[in-house]
Design an enzyme around this catalytic site. Structure first.
Site, PDB file in Angstrom:
ATOM      1  N   ASN A  39      12.319  93.740  49.653  1.00 41.15           N
ATOM      2  CA  ASN A  39      12.698  94.454  48.434  1.00 41.15           C
ATOM      3  C   ASN A  39      12.526  95.958  48.626  1.00 41.15           C
ATOM      4  OD1 ASN A  39       9.949  93.650  48.440  1.00 41.15           O
ATOM      5  ND2 ASN A  39       9.780  93.795  46.228  1.00 41.15           N
ATOM      6  N   GLU A  41      12.517  99.284  46.232  1.00 40.16           N
ATOM      7  CA  GLU A  41      12.519  99.763  44.852  1.00 40.16           C
ATOM      8  C   GLU A  41      12.990 101.214  44.775  1.00 40.16           C
ATOM      9  OE1 GLU A  41       8.589  98.715  43.424  1.00 40.16           O
ATOM     10  OE2 GLU A  41       9.176  96.598  43.311  1.00 40.16           O
ATOM     11  N   CYS A  50      16.366  93.336  45.593  1.00 47.96           N
ATOM     12  CA  CYS A  50      15.481  92.235  45.975  1.00 47.96           C
ATOM     13  C   CYS A  50      15.586  91.942  47.480  1.00 47.96           C
ATOM     14  CB  CYS A  50      15.841  90.971  45.196  1.00 47.96           C
ATOM     15  SG  CYS A  50      15.387  91.005  43.464  1.00 47.96           S
ATOM     16  N   GLU A  52      16.045  89.075  48.898  1.00 43.86           N
ATOM     17  CA  GLU A  52      17.151  88.153  49.178  1.00 43.86           C
ATOM     18  C   GLU A  52      18.460  88.924  49.324  1.00 43.86           C
ATOM     19  OE1 GLU A  52      14.880  88.006  46.819  1.00 43.86           O
ATOM     20  OE2 GLU A  52      14.444  85.961  46.171  1.00 43.86           O
ATOM     21  N   CYS A  83      15.015  85.531  41.564  1.00 40.91           N
ATOM     22  CA  CYS A  83      15.511  85.898  40.230  1.00 40.91           C
ATOM     23  C   CYS A  83      16.919  85.325  40.034  1.00 40.91           C
ATOM     24  CB  CYS A  83      15.498  87.412  40.062  1.00 40.91           C
ATOM     25  SG  CYS A  83      16.855  88.273  40.903  1.00 40.91           S
ATOM     26  N   CYS A  86      19.666  86.887  42.171  1.00 43.70           N
ATOM     27  CA  CYS A  86      19.620  86.474  43.585  1.00 43.70           C
ATOM     28  C   CYS A  86      20.100  85.040  43.755  1.00 43.70           C
ATOM     29  CB  CYS A  86      18.212  86.642  44.153  1.00 43.70           C
ATOM     30  SG  CYS A  86      17.857  88.372  44.516  1.00 43.70           S
TER      31      CYS A  86
HETATM   32  N1  THU Z   1      11.659  90.472  43.902  1.00 40.80           N
HETATM   33  C1  THU Z   1      12.323  90.089  45.029  1.00 40.80           C
HETATM   34  O1  THU Z   1      12.552  90.895  45.934  1.00 40.80           O
HETATM   35  N2  THU Z   1      12.686  88.786  45.138  1.00 40.80           N
HETATM   36  C2  THU Z   1      12.338  87.812  44.257  1.00 40.80           C
HETATM   37  O2  THU Z   1      12.680  86.653  44.486  1.00 40.80           O
HETATM   38  C3  THU Z   1      11.581  88.146  43.042  1.00 40.80           C
HETATM   39  C4  THU Z   1      11.387  89.595  42.781  1.00 40.80           C
HETATM   40  C5  THU Z   1      11.197  91.878  43.812  1.00 40.80           C
HETATM   41  C6  THU Z   1      11.930  92.780  42.873  1.00 40.80           C
HETATM   42  C7  THU Z   1      10.880  93.866  42.621  1.00 40.80           C
HETATM   43  O3  THU Z   1      10.930  94.800  43.687  1.00 40.80           O
HETATM   44  C8  THU Z   1       9.562  93.103  42.705  1.00 40.80           C
HETATM   45  O4  THU Z   1       9.845  91.892  43.404  1.00 40.80           O
HETATM   46  C9  THU Z   1       8.941  92.782  41.358  1.00 40.80           C
HETATM   47  O5  THU Z   1       9.858  92.178  40.520  1.00 40.80           O
END
Ligand code: THU
Length: 130
Positions: A39, A41, A50, A52, A83, A86
């Site tokens: 991920n 941000e 994310c 994925e 999520c 994803c």
């Molecule tokens: N996140 C992912 O990268 N994948 C997931 O399956 C769940 C959430 C990330 C998004 C954000 O950077 C952090 O986790 C918190 O939501």
């Protein structure tokens, strides 16, 4: 290296100054290549991506478009759940019976499938009258 090892390794590169929640994803394409993502941000929060999505983008950039196997890992109390966005992104590139492994850093592993993650998914068949 297993896909869990790959996902665990790339998770370390996650850029998460806001949530502090690192996620790693690794997939094997039907060609046999392995692609990873973490991920990433952004100070404009909705612009974050994310793990994925990163792995899928790497796969497409690498010339592959079909997922054969996928793993996601995070330091969560139970295996991390992709999520909704994803789940749709995964479904674009994977048949329903493709295995998705959800894992914790403690070694708890849950196996599911693309169809179980996104039942009743919207696909191109719905647009067959266009
Ligand atoms: N996140 C992912 O990268 N994948 C997931 O399956 C769940 C959430 C990330 C998004 C954000 O950077 C952090 O986790 C918190 O939501």
């Amino acid at each position: 290296m297993s896909l869990i090892d790959d996902a665990r390794a790339v998770r370390e590169n996650a850029y998460v100054p806001y949530s502090k929640f690192k996620v790693g994803a690794a997939l094997t394409s039907t060609s046999g290549a392995v692609y990873v993502g973490c991920n990433v941000e952004n100070v404009a929060y909705p612009e974050g991506t994310c793990a994925e999505a990163g792995a899928i983008a790497a796969m497409v950039a690498g010339g592959d478009t079909a997922i054969a196997d996928m793993t996601v890992i995070a330091d969560s109390p139970k295996p991390v759940s992709p999520c909704g966005g994803c789940r749709q992104k995964i479904a674009e590139f994977a048949k329903g019976d493709v295995k998705v492994t959800l894992a914790t850093m403690d070694g708890v592993v849950q196996e599911t499938t693309v169809a179980a993650l996104l039942p009743g998914s919207f696909d191109a068949d719905y647009m067959s009258r266009v």
